[in-house]
Design a protein around this motif. Structure first.
Motif, short mmCIF file in Angstrom:
data_model
loop_
_atom_site.label_atom_id
_atom_site.label_comp_id
_atom_site.label_asym_id
_atom_site.label_seq_id
_atom_site.Cartn_x
_atom_site.Cartn_y
_atom_site.Cartn_z
N ALA A 23 0.86 -1.19 0.00
CA ALA A 23 0.00 0.00 0.00
C ALA A 23 0.89 1.23 0.00
O ALA A 23 1.83 1.32 0.80
N GLU A 24 0.60 2.15 -0.91
CA GLU A 24 1.34 3.42 -0.92
C GLU A 24 0.85 4.27 0.24
O GLU A 24 -0.35 4.42 0.45
N VAL A 25 1.81 4.84 0.98
CA VAL A 25 1.45 5.67 2.13
C VAL A 25 1.93 7.11 2.01
O VAL A 25 1.50 7.97 2.78
N PHE A 26 2.82 7.38 1.03
CA PHE A 26 3.34 8.73 0.87
C PHE A 26 3.97 8.87 -0.51
O PHE A 26 4.55 7.93 -1.03
N ARG A 27 3.85 10.10 -1.06
CA ARG A 27 4.48 10.40 -2.35
C ARG A 27 4.86 11.88 -2.36
O ARG A 27 4.07 12.73 -1.96
N HIS A 28 6.08 12.15 -2.81
CA HIS A 28 6.55 13.54 -2.96
C HIS A 28 7.66 13.54 -4.00
O HIS A 28 8.68 12.86 -3.82
N SER A 30 9.96 12.46 -6.71
CA SER A 30 10.25 11.10 -7.18
C SER A 30 10.14 10.06 -6.06
O SER A 30 10.22 8.86 -6.32
N LEU A 31 9.96 10.51 -4.82
CA LEU A 31 9.90 9.58 -3.69
C LEU A 31 8.50 8.98 -3.54
O LEU A 31 7.50 9.70 -3.51
N GLN A 32 8.46 7.66 -3.45
CA GLN A 32 7.21 6.93 -3.21
C GLN A 32 7.49 5.98 -2.06
O GLN A 32 8.44 5.20 -2.11
N VAL A 33 6.67 6.04 -1.00
CA VAL A 33 6.84 5.17 0.16
C VAL A 33 5.66 4.21 0.23
O VAL A 33 4.51 4.63 0.14
N GLU A 34 5.98 2.93 0.38
CA GLU A 34 4.95 1.89 0.50
C GLU A 34 5.24 1.03 1.72
O GLU A 34 6.38 0.97 2.19
N GLU A 39 2.41 -12.46 1.88
CA GLU A 39 1.95 -13.60 2.67
C GLU A 39 2.50 -14.88 2.07
O GLU A 39 2.12 -15.24 0.96
N GLY A 40 3.44 -15.53 2.76
CA GLY A 40 3.96 -16.83 2.33
C GLY A 40 5.04 -16.77 1.28
O GLY A 40 6.13 -17.29 1.49
N VAL A 41 4.77 -16.17 0.13
CA VAL A 41 5.73 -16.11 -0.98
C VAL A 41 5.80 -14.68 -1.51
O VAL A 41 4.77 -14.02 -1.65
N ASP A 42 7.00 -14.26 -1.82
CA ASP A 42 7.22 -12.93 -2.41
C ASP A 42 7.30 -13.09 -3.92
O ASP A 42 8.22 -13.72 -4.43
N HIS A 43 6.34 -12.53 -4.63
CA HIS A 43 6.26 -12.66 -6.09
C HIS A 43 6.75 -11.42 -6.83
O HIS A 43 6.32 -11.16 -7.94
N GLN A 44 7.66 -10.67 -6.24
CA GLN A 44 8.14 -9.44 -6.87
C GLN A 44 8.85 -9.71 -8.18
O GLN A 44 9.45 -10.77 -8.37
N THR A 45 8.81 -8.72 -9.04
CA THR A 45 9.61 -8.69 -10.26
C THR A 45 10.47 -7.43 -10.17
O THR A 45 10.19 -6.54 -9.36
N PRO A 46 11.52 -7.31 -10.98
CA PRO A 46 12.38 -6.12 -10.90
C PRO A 46 11.58 -4.84 -11.11
O PRO A 46 10.62 -4.80 -11.88
N HIS A 47 12.01 -3.78 -10.42
CA HIS A 47 11.36 -2.48 -10.52
C HIS A 47 12.18 -1.55 -11.40
O HIS A 47 13.36 -1.75 -11.61
N THR A 48 11.54 -0.50 -11.89
CA THR A 48 12.18 0.41 -12.84
C THR A 48 12.95 1.54 -12.16
O THR A 48 13.60 2.31 -12.84
N ARG A 49 12.84 1.64 -10.83
CA ARG A 49 13.56 2.68 -10.10
C ARG A 49 14.33 2.05 -8.95
O ARG A 49 14.02 0.94 -8.51
N ASP A 50 15.35 2.75 -8.45
CA ASP A 50 16.08 2.30 -7.28
C ASP A 50 15.13 2.22 -6.09
O ASP A 50 14.13 2.95 -6.03
N GLU A 51 15.45 1.33 -5.15
CA GLU A 51 14.60 1.21 -3.97
C GLU A 51 15.41 0.85 -2.74
O GLU A 51 16.46 0.21 -2.83
N VAL A 98 9.09 0.36 1.91
CA VAL A 98 9.77 0.39 0.61
C VAL A 98 9.83 1.85 0.16
O VAL A 98 8.79 2.51 0.13
N PHE A 99 11.02 2.31 -0.17
CA PHE A 99 11.22 3.68 -0.66
C PHE A 99 11.70 3.61 -2.10
O PHE A 99 12.84 3.19 -2.34
N PHE A 100 10.85 3.95 -3.05
CA PHE A 100 11.24 4.06 -4.46
C PHE A 100 11.63 5.51 -4.69
O PHE A 100 10.94 6.42 -4.20
N TYR A 101 12.70 5.73 -5.45
CA TYR A 101 13.12 7.11 -5.67
C TYR A 101 13.92 7.21 -6.97
O TYR A 101 14.37 6.21 -7.52
#
Length: 113
Positions: A23-28, A30-34, A39-51, A98-101
């Motif tokens: 869930a996104e909780v803050f944005r300013h 280029s900064l996005q905080v989630e 639950e159980g398994v992490d299904h992430q794929t690579p992201h387009t920004r540093d984190e 998670v901090f995307f920036y």
């Protein structure tokens, strides 16, 4: 007044996502905080920004490219844009900020020689 960025408020917001593990909780700028809580398994794929991850609770192992290392609450983890990564063997209470920036492709893509 800005909503407080505390785990309990973010976890409550996560309950409203109906099974989505973040869930996104803050944005300013280029900064996005989630808050991320798979639950159980992490299904992430690579992201387009540093984190940057700041682990709120739990422990397990973190795969970052070719590296696999243990992690614990309070730990800070960095992932460059485009790198395969995921959390493995994590405890049921695992949750992380998670901090995307920065720009698409990550800051390394925007550096000039």
């Amino acid at each position: 007044m800005m909503e407080r960025l505390i785990p309990s408020a973010a976890l409550k917001k996560l309950q409203d996502t109906h099974g989505v593990p973040f869930a996104e909780v803050f944005r300013h700028g280029s900064l996005q905080v989630e808050l991320y809580k798979p639950e159980g398994v992490d299904h992430q794929t690579p992201h387009t920004r540093d984190e940057v991850y700041v682990v709120i609770a739990g422990s397990g192992h973190f795969v970052n490219g070719d590296t696999r290392q243990p992690f614990e609450a309070g730990e800070v983890l960095f992932v460059p844009a485009g790198v395969d990564h995921r959390f493995e063997d994590f405890t049921d209470d695992f949750a992380t900020w998670v901090f995307f920036y920065g720009p698409e492709g990550g800051e390394a893509a925007s550096e000039t020689p």
